[in-house]
Design a protein around this motif. Structure first.
Motif, PDB file in Angstrom:
ATOM      1  N   ILE A  15       0.833  -1.211   0.000  1.00  0.00           N
ATOM      2  CA  ILE A  15       0.000   0.000   0.000  1.00  0.00           C
ATOM      3  C   ILE A  15       0.865   1.257   0.000  1.00  0.00           C
ATOM      4  CG2 ILE A  15      -1.638   1.338   1.384  1.00  0.00           C
ATOM      5  CD1 ILE A  15      -2.833  -1.385   2.239  1.00  0.00           C
ATOM      6  N   LEU A  16       1.898   1.279   0.836  1.00  0.00           N
ATOM      7  CA  LEU A  16       2.739   2.466   0.929  1.00  0.00           C
ATOM      8  C   LEU A  16       3.593   2.701  -0.311  1.00  0.00           C
ATOM      9  CD1 LEU A  16       3.973   2.263   4.625  1.00  0.00           C
ATOM     10  CD2 LEU A  16       2.199   3.749   3.668  1.00  0.00           C
ATOM     11  N   LEU A  17       3.997   1.617  -1.000  1.00  0.00           N
ATOM     12  CA  LEU A  17       4.902   1.760  -2.140  1.00  0.00           C
ATOM     13  C   LEU A  17       4.210   1.642  -3.492  1.00  0.00           C
ATOM     14  CD1 LEU A  17       8.008  -0.181  -0.840  1.00  0.00           C
ATOM     15  CD2 LEU A  17       7.735   2.277  -1.097  1.00  0.00           C
ATOM     16  N   GLY A  20       2.600   6.390  -7.252  1.00  0.00           N
ATOM     17  CA  GLY A  20       1.618   7.435  -7.493  1.00  0.00           C
ATOM     18  C   GLY A  20       0.593   7.605  -6.396  1.00  0.00           C
ATOM     19  N   LEU A  21       0.462   6.632  -5.496  1.00  0.00           N
ATOM     20  CA  LEU A  21      -0.547   6.751  -4.447  1.00  0.00           C
ATOM     21  C   LEU A  21      -0.113   7.770  -3.398  1.00  0.00           C
ATOM     22  CD1 LEU A  21      -3.250   5.746  -3.397  1.00  0.00           C
ATOM     23  CD2 LEU A  21      -2.009   3.995  -2.132  1.00  0.00           C
ATOM     24  N   LEU A  22       0.991   7.515  -2.724  1.00  0.00           N
ATOM     25  CA  LEU A  22       1.527   8.476  -1.759  1.00  0.00           C
ATOM     26  C   LEU A  22       2.734   9.207  -2.315  1.00  0.00           C
ATOM     27  CD1 LEU A  22       1.365   6.368   1.511  1.00  0.00           C
ATOM     28  CD2 LEU A  22      -0.227   8.111   0.724  1.00  0.00           C
ATOM     29  N   ILE A  23       3.610   8.465  -2.983  1.00  0.00           N
ATOM     30  CA  ILE A  23       4.863   9.021  -3.484  1.00  0.00           C
ATOM     31  C   ILE A  23       5.205   8.341  -4.806  1.00  0.00           C
ATOM     32  CG2 ILE A  23       6.260   7.372  -2.193  1.00  0.00           C
ATOM     33  CD1 ILE A  23       8.313   9.579  -1.798  1.00  0.00           C
ATOM     34  N   GLN A  24       5.853   9.071  -5.687  1.00  0.00           N
ATOM     35  CA  GLN A  24       6.309   8.498  -6.956  1.00  0.00           C
ATOM     36  C   GLN A  24       7.755   8.914  -7.193  1.00  0.00           C
ATOM     37  OE1 GLN A  24       3.998   9.426 -10.414  1.00  0.00           O
ATOM     38  NE2 GLN A  24       5.456   8.471 -11.783  1.00  0.00           N
ATOM     39  N   GLY A  35       1.438  12.089  -4.228  1.00  0.00           N
ATOM     40  CA  GLY A  35       0.004  12.000  -4.456  1.00  0.00           C
ATOM     41  C   GLY A  35      -0.474  12.459  -5.810  1.00  0.00           C
ATOM     42  N   ASN A  36       0.209  12.097  -6.885  1.00  0.00           N
ATOM     43  CA  ASN A  36      -0.229  12.556  -8.202  1.00  0.00           C
ATOM     44  C   ASN A  36      -1.083  11.526  -8.938  1.00  0.00           C
ATOM     45  OD1 ASN A  36       1.707  10.688  -8.825  1.00  0.00           O
ATOM     46  ND2 ASN A  36       2.900  12.005 -10.161  1.00  0.00           N
ATOM     47  N   HIS A  47       9.921   1.247  -7.695  1.00  0.00           N
ATOM     48  CA  HIS A  47       9.104   0.887  -6.545  1.00  0.00           C
ATOM     49  C   HIS A  47       9.132  -0.619  -6.294  1.00  0.00           C
ATOM     50  CE1 HIS A  47       6.934   4.665  -5.385  1.00  0.00           C
ATOM     51  NE2 HIS A  47       7.496   5.044  -6.513  1.00  0.00           N
ATOM     52  N   SER A  48       9.224  -1.430  -7.343  1.00  0.00           N
ATOM     53  CA  SER A  48       9.318  -2.889  -7.183  1.00  0.00           C
ATOM     54  C   SER A  48      10.627  -3.291  -6.524  1.00  0.00           C
ATOM     55  CB  SER A  48       9.187  -3.591  -8.535  1.00  0.00           C
ATOM     56  OG  SER A  48       7.960  -3.312  -9.121  1.00  0.00           O
ATOM     57  N   VAL A  49      11.718  -2.664  -6.922  1.00  0.00           N
ATOM     58  CA  VAL A  49      13.022  -2.953  -6.315  1.00  0.00           C
ATOM     59  C   VAL A  49      13.024  -2.523  -4.845  1.00  0.00           C
ATOM     60  CG1 VAL A  49      15.470  -2.353  -6.379  1.00  0.00           C
ATOM     61  CG2 VAL A  49      14.262  -2.882  -8.497  1.00  0.00           C
ATOM     62  N   LEU A  50      12.453  -1.345  -4.552  1.00  0.00           N
ATOM     63  CA  LEU A  50      12.350  -0.893  -3.163  1.00  0.00           C
ATOM     64  C   LEU A  50      11.493  -1.846  -2.328  1.00  0.00           C
ATOM     65  CD1 LEU A  50      11.869   2.965  -3.515  1.00  0.00           C
ATOM     66  CD2 LEU A  50      13.798   1.777  -2.488  1.00  0.00           C
ATOM     67  N   TYR A  51      10.377  -2.308  -2.887  1.00  0.00           N
ATOM     68  CA  TYR A  51       9.488  -3.251  -2.205  1.00  0.00           C
ATOM     69  C   TYR A  51      10.230  -4.540  -1.881  1.00  0.00           C
ATOM     70  CZ  TYR A  51       5.522  -6.385  -1.460  1.00  0.00           C
ATOM     71  OH  TYR A  51       4.654  -7.296  -0.939  1.00  0.00           O
ATOM     72  N   PHE A  52      10.933  -5.097  -2.860  1.00  0.00           N
ATOM     73  CA  PHE A  52      11.688  -6.335  -2.655  1.00  0.00           C
ATOM     74  C   PHE A  52      12.755  -6.150  -1.583  1.00  0.00           C
ATOM     75  CE2 PHE A  52      15.352  -9.019  -3.724  1.00  0.00           C
ATOM     76  CZ  PHE A  52      14.774 -10.256  -3.531  1.00  0.00           C
TER      77      PHE A  52
END
Length: 70
Positions: A15-17, A20-24, A35-36, A47-52
């Motif tokens: 949810i956080l990553l 475009g939802l909270l940060i891009q 929030g764009n 974002h996928s690399v950060l999530y992993f």
């Protein structure tokens, strides 16, 4: 008893990553936009690399466990 730690960490980070939802990172006009509600292929990759990386840190290195009694 079931270990709900991996499920909780994965859902919260997803949810956080979400791009475009909270940060891009990177944004359309700036390096970081908030929030764009837009995304790009490069933003999805970053974002996928950060999530992993964060899931590996929280679940493997720190070892978060949450047990719920039913």
């Amino acid at each position: 008893m079931a270990d709900w730690g991996p499920v909780f960490v994965s859902v919260v980070l997803f949810i956080l990553l979400t791009p475009g939802l909270l940060i891009q990172i990177p944004g359309k006009n700036r390096m970081v936009e908030f929030g764009n509600f837009q995304t790009s292929g490069l933003s999805i990759l970053i974002h996928s690399v950060l999530y992993f990386a964060l899931v590996c840190i929280f679940l493997l290195a720190i070892g978060i466990h949450m047990y719920m009694d039913g």
